[in-house]
Design an enzyme around this catalytic site. Structure first.
Site, PDB file in Angstrom:
ATOM      1  N   ASP A 266      -7.862   2.124 -24.741  1.00  0.00           N
ATOM      2  CA  ASP A 266      -6.843   1.708 -25.687  1.00  0.00           C
ATOM      3  C   ASP A 266      -6.127   2.996 -26.068  1.00  0.00           C
ATOM      4  O   ASP A 266      -6.554   4.104 -25.722  1.00  0.00           O
ATOM      5  CB  ASP A 266      -7.473   1.006 -26.903  1.00  0.00           C
ATOM      6  CG  ASP A 266      -6.452   0.137 -27.609  1.00  0.00           C
ATOM      7  OD1 ASP A 266      -6.838  -0.851 -28.256  1.00  0.00           O
ATOM      8  OD2 ASP A 266      -5.241   0.435 -27.484  1.00  0.00           O
TER       9      ASP A 266
HETATM   10  C1  GLC Z   1      -2.643  -0.828 -29.317  1.00  0.00           C
HETATM   11  C2  GLC Z   1      -3.513  -2.057 -29.053  1.00  0.00           C
HETATM   12  C3  GLC Z   1      -3.561  -2.444 -27.610  1.00  0.00           C
HETATM   13  C4  GLC Z   1      -2.218  -2.142 -27.006  1.00  0.00           C
HETATM   14  C5  GLC Z   1      -2.067  -0.634 -26.961  1.00  0.00           C
HETATM   15  C6  GLC Z   1      -0.684  -0.198 -26.464  1.00  0.00           C
HETATM   16  O1  GLC Z   1      -3.239  -0.015 -30.290  1.00  0.00           O
HETATM   17  O2  GLC Z   1      -4.842  -2.023 -29.548  1.00  0.00           O
HETATM   18  O3  GLC Z   1      -3.884  -3.840 -27.539  1.00  0.00           O
HETATM   19  O4  GLC Z   1      -2.131  -2.675 -25.680  1.00  0.00           O
HETATM   20  O5  GLC Z   1      -2.324  -0.023 -28.211  1.00  0.00           O
HETATM   21  O6  GLC Z   1       0.293  -0.592 -27.363  1.00  0.00           O
END
Ligand code: GLC
Length: 734
Positions: A266
Site C-alpha cells: 500500500d
Molecule cells: C491508499 C489506499 C489504497 C490505494 C493506495 C493508492 O492509501 O489504502 O487502497 O490503492 O493508497 O491510492
C-alpha cells in the site's frame, strides 16, 4: 455488388474469429506462462542488478521503471475498485488536471455484494477493466475484500460485506472480468485491515481459526480461483510485523497458496528493507523518506527496496535469488498486461458500461421496509412529492479517499426522480448542509442550518408524500478512508429533522445513502426504507427505477444492521477489541463476525445479513437434499422450488446456511455455504439446485494447523435471509 457483400461476410467472420481468440485471455493465459517463463529467464540474464532493483519500487506516485534499453515498458497503476481514478501528478498527490480522464463511476462494492449476483460481478469487472485499459493502466488497484467487522470502518463501502463466502463468490468473477482485458486486478488489503482508525500502526491479534475462516477466504479465492495477478499489502501489523512484509502472510500467500503474481505495498506501507526483501514484497509504492509518501527530492532512490536494497545485494547480505524471484514475478505481470500482444485498446464512457453500472445499482438496492404500500410511488397527476435531504443532490463519487472518482456524469437521486416523474410534481429542499468539500467536516454557520430546516419543513407541508434522502457521505469521519466514524448515529442532526418531518406529514419514506449500517431510532416513524448505497454515475436513474416500480428491488444485505453498536461483536468486548489501545487490538469475537454473532449470541439485529424485501412475494417449497448421509468427498445437492406468488416479476435469493450444534470446537450457529438468485415472472416457479461440497464444511483446526472435517450431524438451513429460514434438514457426515 456481390463481391462487396462477400467481402463484408468474410470481414465479419474474421472479426468474430479474432474477437473470440483474443477475448479468451484465459486461453492465452494457459499458453503464455510456458512461453513467457522461458522468455522471462532469458531477460533476467540480461538485466543489471541496478535495473532489477529499479523494477521493485516506484519511480512516481503510480508507476514503476521499465528497462528502456531492452524495450521493457513501465508499469502504470491506478485506483480504484469502482472506477478509474483521475490522473494524479507524477510526484505528488495532486490531481494532474487532465481533461480526458473522466470515466464511468460504477457502484461501490457493497452494492455489488448486495446483488448476490456473480454474473453481474463479471460484467462489472469486464467493464471497469475496459476503462482501465483505455486509460492505459496496467494494474487496477481493486477490488477490496476486507471483512466488515465494525459498522464504523470508514472504508466498508469499498468492500464486499461481512461474510467470507459471499465475498469469495463475488470477488472471483470481478477479477476474471478485469483481467480478461489484460489489466491486472489487485485484491486488497492483505490482510486484516478492518478499520481505518490508526491503520498505519495498529497491530492486530487474532486467532488462526478466525484468520483462516473469516479474514483470508476472499483473498484465497482471489488467488486460487480468480488467478489474481497482483495483491496489495495492508498498512496494519499482524502479530507484531507489518502485513506488507509479514512472515506468516508471506508463507500462506506464496508457499501454501502458490501465488505467482506480484505483491504491491500500500502507499507507504513498507517499513523495512530486510523484511520487504525476505517476506515477499515485490513492488514498493508510495513511500517517502519521511514515510508519509510526501514529495521530497529523489526520495525514490531512498525507498526501502531502492539503494538500501541494492547495498545489501552487493554486500551479499541478501542473495540475488531473492531479487530474481521478485523480478520474475514483475516480468510475468508485464507479459500478462502491457507485453501481452493480444491485449485490446479498451473502451470508456460507453452505453454498455452505463448499462452495467445501472444494472448493478438497481439490483443492489435493498428494500428494508414497505408499510402502507409506500413504495412504489406512482407517477400521477396532482401528486406532489417533497424530496428532502442533502444526499438527494450531493455528489457521492467525490471524496471517500483513494476510491474517489471524476465521472463523466453522475445522475443525482433528485435528477433521476425529476426525469422519471412527468405527471407528479417534485419539490426539493436540502434540509441540512454539510461541509462544502468532502474533507471538511465543518458544518456551515448556524443561520444556514436553521433556514435550511425551515425551508424543508415548509415544502413538507405542501406535499402529499415526503421522500427523505439522507444518510452518510464521503467526508472525513464518515464513509471515508483514513479514519472511522465516531458515532453509529446519522450525522448532521438528521434524526431531529426526520422527527419534525414526520410530525408535519405522516406519509414519510426514506432512502438511506450509506456504505455502512447506522442507528435507526426513527425507523418506526417511516413507512418505507430503501438502502441505496453509493451508486455512481447512474445513481439517479437506478433510484428512480426502483422508487417508481419500473424495477422490482432484489438486493439482500451483505452485512448486519445491529440495533445498537454494543450488539456488534467487535464492540461488545470494548476498546481493546475496537479500536484497540492505540498499539494493539484483539479480535475477541473471533469467528463470530456479523450474523454469526447475532445468531449464536441470540442478539436480534435491526436488519439481518441476507435480508431484503420485494414488491412481490415468493414461496420456497419442495426443499430437499439428495441424501442425508454423506462421505467426506461427497457433495450436498439441495433442491428448492421458488414460486413468485405476487403480481409482478421479481428476483429472490435462496440462501443455504449450514451449522453443527454438537461440535468439539466453538462454532457459529450457521454459516453461508451456498446461494442462488432466481428471476421469476408473476405466477412462475422454478426449481433451483445448489451444490455444496462436504469439504466446505471443514473448520480450521488449530490443534493440527490445518483444515479438518468433523464427522457427525449437521443442520442445513434453507431460506431467503439469515434470519428467515423456511426449512432445516439434518444430514450426517461419516
Ligand atoms: C491508499 C489506499 C489504497 C490505494 C493506495 C493508492 O492509501 O489504502 O487502497 O490503492 O493508497 O491510492
Amino acid at each position: 455488388m456481390k463481391s462487396t457483400l462477400k467481402h463484408r461476410y468474410i470481414s465479419v467472420i474474421l472479426f468474430l474469429f479474432f474477437n473470440i481468440i483474443f477475448s479468451q485471455n484465459n486461453l492465452l493465459e494457459k499458453i503464455i506462462p510456458k512461453v513467457s517463463d522461458k522468455k522471462i529467464d532469458s531477460i533476467l540474464m540480461l538485466l543489471t542488478l541496478e535495473e532489477k532493483v529499479a523494477m521493485c519500487h516506484a519511480q512516481s506516485k503510480f508507476s514503476t521503471k521499465g528497462v528502456e534499453r531492452l524495450g521493457i515498458p513501465e508499469i502504470w497503476m491506478s485506483d480504484g475498485p469502482h472506477g478509474v481514478r483521475a490522473e494524479i501528478s507524477w510526484d505528488s498527490w495532486n490531481y494532474a488536471g487532465w481533461t480526458n480522464d473522466s470515466i464511468t463511476a460504477f457502484p461501490a462494492l457493497t452494492c455489488l455484494a448486495a446483488t448476490f449476483n456473480p454474473k453481474l460481478s463479471s460484467q462489472f469487472g469486464v467493464s471497469i477493466g475496459e476503462e482501465a485499459l483505455y486509460r492505459e493502466k496496467d494494474v487496477l488497484l481493486g477490488p477490496g475484500v476486507n471483512i466488515y467487522r465494525t459498522p464504523l470502518n470508514g472504508r466498508n463501502f469499498e468492500y464486499l460485506g461481512e461474510d467470507p463466502y459471499l465475498a469469495s463468490k463475488m470477488v472471483v468473477p470481478y477479477i476474471k472480468g478485469v483481467q480478461k482485458n489484460g489489466v491486472a486486478a489487485c485484491v486488497k488489503h492483505f490482510a486484516l485491515n478492518n478499520q481505518e482508525h490508526l491503520r498505519n500502526t495498529i497491530n492486530v491479534e487474532v486467532s488462526d481459526r478466525a484468520l483462516y475462516e473469516i479474514y483470508l477466504p476472499a483473498f484465497k479465492a482471489a488467488v486460487l480461483e480468480g488467478k489474481v495477478w497482483t495483491i496489495m499489502g495492508a498498512y496494519n501489523k499482524f502479530r507484531g510485523t507489518y502485513t506488507t512484509h509479514n512472515p506468516t502472510l508471506y508463507k500462506i500467500l506464496k508457499k501454501d497458496w502458490g501465488f505467482d503474481g506480484v505483491v504491491i505495498s500500500d502507499w507507504s506501507s513498507a517499513h523495512s528493507t530486510k523484511e520487504a526483501a525476505l517476506y515477499g514484497l515485490d513492488i514498493e509504492m508510495g513511500t517517502g523518506t519521511d514515510g508519509l509518501g510526501s514529495n521530497s527530492k529523489n526520495h525514490y532512490d531512498n525507498y526501502f527496496l531502492a539503494n538500501p536494497f541494492l547495498e545489501l545485494l552487493k554486500s551479499g547480505d541478501i542473495s540475488e535469488s531473492i531479487i530474481n524471484d521478485k523480478v520474475r514475478r514483475i516480468l510475468r505481470l508485464r507479459y500478462r498486461t502491457n507485453m501481452n500482444l493480444s491485449r485490446g485498446f479498451g473502451r470508456i464512457n460507453n452505453k454498455e458500461h452505463h448499462d452495467v453500472a445501472k444494472k448493478v445499482a438497481t439490483e443492489g438496492i435493498v428494500l428494508l421496509k414497505n408499510e402502507n404500500n409506500f413504495f412504489p410511488i406512482e407517477d400521477k397527476e396532482g401528486l406532489t412529492i417533497a424530496v428532502i435531504g442533502e444526499n438527494a443532490t450531493r455528489s457521492m463519487t467525490a471524496g471517500g479517499g483513494s476510491s474517489e472518482l471524476k465521472p463523466q456524469f453522475e445522475i443525482s437521486p433528485l435528477e433521476g426522480l425529476k426525469q422519471r416523474y412527468k405527471k407528479a410534481k417534485i419539490i426539493h429542499a436540502m434540509g441540512y448542509a454539510t461541509g462544502p468539500s468532502v474533507y471538511d467536516n465543518v458544518i456551515p454557520s448556524k443561520f444556514n442550518q436553521d433556514s435550511l430546516r425551515v425551508e424543508a419543513l415548509g415544502i413538507a407541508k405542501k406535499a402529499d408524500i415526503i421522500l427523505y434522502i439522507g444518510g452518510l457521505n464521503k467526508s472525513h469521519l464518515q464513509d471515508c478512508e483514513g479514519d472511522d466514524r465516531q458515532s453509529y448515529k446519522l450525522p448532521y442532526n438528521q434524526e431531529e429533522l426526520i422527527d419534525q418531518l414526520k410530525a408535519i406529514n405522516p406519509k414519510l419514506g426514506m432512502l438511506l445513502v450509506t456504505g455502512n449500517a447506522v442507528d435507526m431510532p426513527w425507523l418506526s416513524k417511516i413507512d418505507g426504507l430503501l438502502q441505496t448505497w453509493y451508486l455512481g454515475s447512474m445513481a439517479g436513474h437506478a433510484i428512480a427505477d426502483v422508487v417508481s416500480g419500473d424495477v422490482n428491488p432484489s438486493g439482500k444485505l451483505p452485512f448486519s444492521f445491529p440495533k445498537k453498536l454494543k450488539d456488534n461483536g467487535a464492540h461488545f468486548y470494548g476498546e481493546l477489541s475496537y479500536p484497540g489501545d492505540g498499539t494493539n487490538q484483539y479480535y475477541k469475537e473471533d469467528i463470530l463476525v456479523g450474523y454469526r454473532w447475532h445468531d449464536t449470541k441470540e442478539i436480534e439485529p435491526q436488519y439481518a445479513f441476507g435480508f431484503g424485501l420485494s414488491y412481490t412475494n415468493f414461496n420456497l417449497s419442495e426443499i430437499e437434499t439428495n441424501k442425508t448421509k454423506y462421505s467426506l468427498h461427497d457433495t450436498i445437492n439441495v433442491s428448492c422450488k421458488v414460486t413468485n406468488t405476487g403480481e409482478i416479476k421479481g428476483s429472490e435469493v435462496v440462501q443455504i446456511y449450514i451449522g453443527k450444534e454438537k461440535s468439539k470446537v466453538k462454532r457459529a450457529l450457521k454459516e453461508l455455504k451456498g446461494f442462488e438468485k432466481v428471476n421469476l415472472d408473476k405466477g412462475d416457479s422454478k426449481i433451483i439446485n445448489i451444490s455444496i461440497p462436504i469439504s466446505s464444511l471443514a473448520f480450521y483446526d488449530e490443534s493440527i494447523s490445518n483444515w479438518n472435517i468433523e464427522k457427525g450431524t449437521y443442520t442445513v438451513y434453507v431460506g431467503n435471509a439469515s434470519n428467515n429460514v423456511t426449512k432445516t434438514i439434518t444430514i450426517s457426515v461419516k
